[in-house]
Scaffold this active site. Structure first.
Site, mmCIF file in Angstrom:
data_model
loop_
_atom_site.group_PDB
_atom_site.id
_atom_site.type_symbol
_atom_site.label_atom_id
_atom_site.label_comp_id
_atom_site.label_asym_id
_atom_site.label_seq_id
_atom_site.Cartn_x
_atom_site.Cartn_y
_atom_site.Cartn_z
ATOM 1 N N LEU A 15 34.158 44.508 47.509
ATOM 2 C CA LEU A 15 35.092 45.589 47.183
ATOM 3 C C LEU A 15 35.442 45.588 45.696
ATOM 4 O O LEU A 15 36.146 46.478 45.223
ATOM 5 C CB LEU A 15 36.374 45.403 48.007
ATOM 6 C CG LEU A 15 36.148 45.423 49.530
ATOM 7 C CD1 LEU A 15 37.292 44.730 50.254
ATOM 8 C CD2 LEU A 15 35.990 46.851 50.008
ATOM 9 N N SER A 16 34.942 44.582 44.962
ATOM 10 C CA SER A 16 35.321 44.457 43.550
ATOM 11 C C SER A 16 34.765 45.577 42.664
ATOM 12 O O SER A 16 35.488 46.062 41.776
ATOM 13 C CB SER A 16 34.893 43.095 42.996
ATOM 14 O OG SER A 16 35.657 42.086 43.608
ATOM 15 N N LYS A 65 31.889 29.175 44.045
ATOM 16 C CA LYS A 65 33.161 28.894 43.371
ATOM 17 C C LYS A 65 33.305 27.434 42.918
ATOM 18 O O LYS A 65 33.897 27.150 41.890
ATOM 19 C CB LYS A 65 34.330 29.235 44.295
ATOM 20 C CG LYS A 65 34.578 30.731 44.461
ATOM 21 C CD LYS A 65 35.806 30.951 45.316
ATOM 22 C CE LYS A 65 36.152 32.415 45.419
ATOM 23 N NZ LYS A 65 37.440 32.647 46.073
ATOM 24 N N ASP A 76 43.316 24.398 33.696
ATOM 25 C CA ASP A 76 43.983 23.407 34.534
ATOM 26 C C ASP A 76 44.131 23.886 35.984
ATOM 27 O O ASP A 76 43.890 23.131 36.934
ATOM 28 C CB ASP A 76 45.368 23.128 33.911
ATOM 29 C CG ASP A 76 46.128 22.108 34.706
ATOM 30 O OD1 ASP A 76 45.563 21.028 34.945
ATOM 31 O OD2 ASP A 76 47.269 22.400 35.111
ATOM 32 N N ASP A 100 42.753 33.615 42.165
ATOM 33 C CA ASP A 100 43.276 33.710 43.543
ATOM 34 C C ASP A 100 44.718 33.196 43.584
ATOM 35 O O ASP A 100 45.536 33.681 44.363
ATOM 36 C CB ASP A 100 42.420 32.884 44.509
ATOM 37 C CG ASP A 100 41.084 33.552 44.800
ATOM 38 O OD1 ASP A 100 41.009 34.794 44.754
ATOM 39 O OD2 ASP A 100 40.106 32.827 45.069
ATOM 40 N N GLY A 127 39.324 27.413 51.089
ATOM 41 C CA GLY A 127 39.481 27.955 49.737
ATOM 42 C C GLY A 127 40.772 28.735 49.560
ATOM 43 O O GLY A 127 41.524 28.511 48.595
ATOM 44 N N VAL A 150 43.183 18.327 60.883
ATOM 45 C CA VAL A 150 44.357 17.727 60.221
ATOM 46 C C VAL A 150 43.962 17.015 58.932
ATOM 47 O O VAL A 150 44.676 17.088 57.926
ATOM 48 C CB VAL A 150 45.050 16.737 61.186
ATOM 49 C CG1 VAL A 150 46.290 16.141 60.547
ATOM 50 C CG2 VAL A 150 45.414 17.430 62.482
ATOM 51 N N GLY A 234 46.345 41.367 53.197
ATOM 52 C CA GLY A 234 45.384 40.657 52.357
ATOM 53 C C GLY A 234 44.801 41.497 51.237
ATOM 54 O O GLY A 234 44.263 40.954 50.267
#
Ligand code: NAP
Length: 268
Positions: A15-16, A65, A76, A100, A127, A150, A234
């Site tokens: 969609l970018s 990524k 950082d 993000d 992510g 967990v 979202g």
């Protein structure tokens, strides 16, 4: 003309391009946004090729990524999150960022939701869960990470300042929380009748961000709206990571409304 793009595999449903090209059109910028789909093990080569070809900026998505983090100098935030989703080629060397994180923070801010001093539950430790956990903790929230596996939640919580971790049996903490982020794929098409958080834990004082954007209105958001919670879909997170990338590349304020309109038209 400047060329920007998205590095991913696959990228055909991205969609970018329409979102960024709407920004260029709104501001009269002579630029194009295209997609690149190199082999899945060719992140470093793709970044080097983009630099050689004079690409102005790249977004980065699955599966690159993490690999790109090692291929460029990163800031950082990207290093702490462990993922780069935006590369800026304007300096002496390509530089990596993670927008993000800004996408999560700005989604809450846009809906007038305060993060600082509040209790947050992040469901998911992949992510999106990493980006959401760092965004909320860095903005001053106390973060609890609940995840099906967990060990993944515990390993993420060890990196996020002040965070605690548990399995999905700790989702009852949502009942006392102010903020909730779904960072799992639960509720995504074609399983849109599922929800990651039982409705009994939702309440009117909660602000819920669902990272899932297909569908835009998930069962979680519907059930949250039913009890009077603030809901943030979202598409806002997707929009604001793009807004942050645009601003990083161009140094200009993004035309947020034009980008949002183009993104939502595409999602429909
Ligand atoms: P990911 O790295 O693969 O992580 C997936 C997460 O979902 C893991 O925590 C996984 O738990 C959990 N999960 C998967 N199936 C589950 C199930 N049946 N029950 C409970 N937990 C389950 O994926 P991601 O990149 O973080 O993406 C997660 C979602 O966020 C996707 O829907 C993606 O489209 C969305 N997303 C949205 C944006 C945006 O801008 N809006 C950005 C990034 C991602 P385990 O660790 O136990 O496997």
């Amino acid at each position: 003309m400047d060329v920007y793009g998205l590095l991913g595999n696959p990228v055909e449903h991205s969609l970018s391009p329409p979102m960024h090209e709407a920004a260029y059109e709104a501001l009269g910028i002579d630029a194009r946004y295209v997609t690149f789909e190199p082999d899945r093990d060719a992140a470093a080569e793709a970044v080097a090729a983009a630099e050689t070809l004079g690409i102005a900026g790249l977004n980065v998505t699955i599966p690159f990524k993490r690999d790109v983090l090692d291929a460029v100098e990163s800031d950082d935030v990207a290093r702490r999150v462990g993922a780069v989703n935006t590369i800026d080629f304007s300096g002496d060397a390509p530089r990596g960022y993670n927008t993000d994180v800004a996408g999560v923070e700005r989604s809450f801010a846009h809906h007038d939701v305060t993060i600082d001093g509040h209790d947050a539950v992040v469901v998911g430790a992949g992510g999106a869960g990493r980006a959401a956990s760092f965004a909320l903790a860095d903005a001053g929230a106390s973060v609890h990470i609940a995840n099906r596996t967990v060990e993944s939640a515990e390993s993420l919580a060890a990196d996020v300042p002040g965070a605690t971790a548990g399995g999905l049996d700790t989702l009852d903490r949502v009942a006392d929380a102010d903020l909730l982020v779904n960072a799992t794929s639960v509720g995504m098409e074609p399983d849109e009748d599922e929800t990651p958080v039982p409705a009994e834990h939702l309440h009117a004082d909660l602000a819920v961000l669902d990272a899932v954007y297909a569908p835009v209105e998930t069962r979680l958001l519907r059930e949250a709206a039913d009890v009077g919670a603030t809901t943030i879909d979202g598409a806002w997170m997707l929009l604001f990571q793009g807004v942050a990338a645009f601003e990083r590349w161009t140094g200009r304020d993004a035309p947020v409304d034009a980008m949002n309109e183009a993104l939502r038209a595409e999602l429909e």
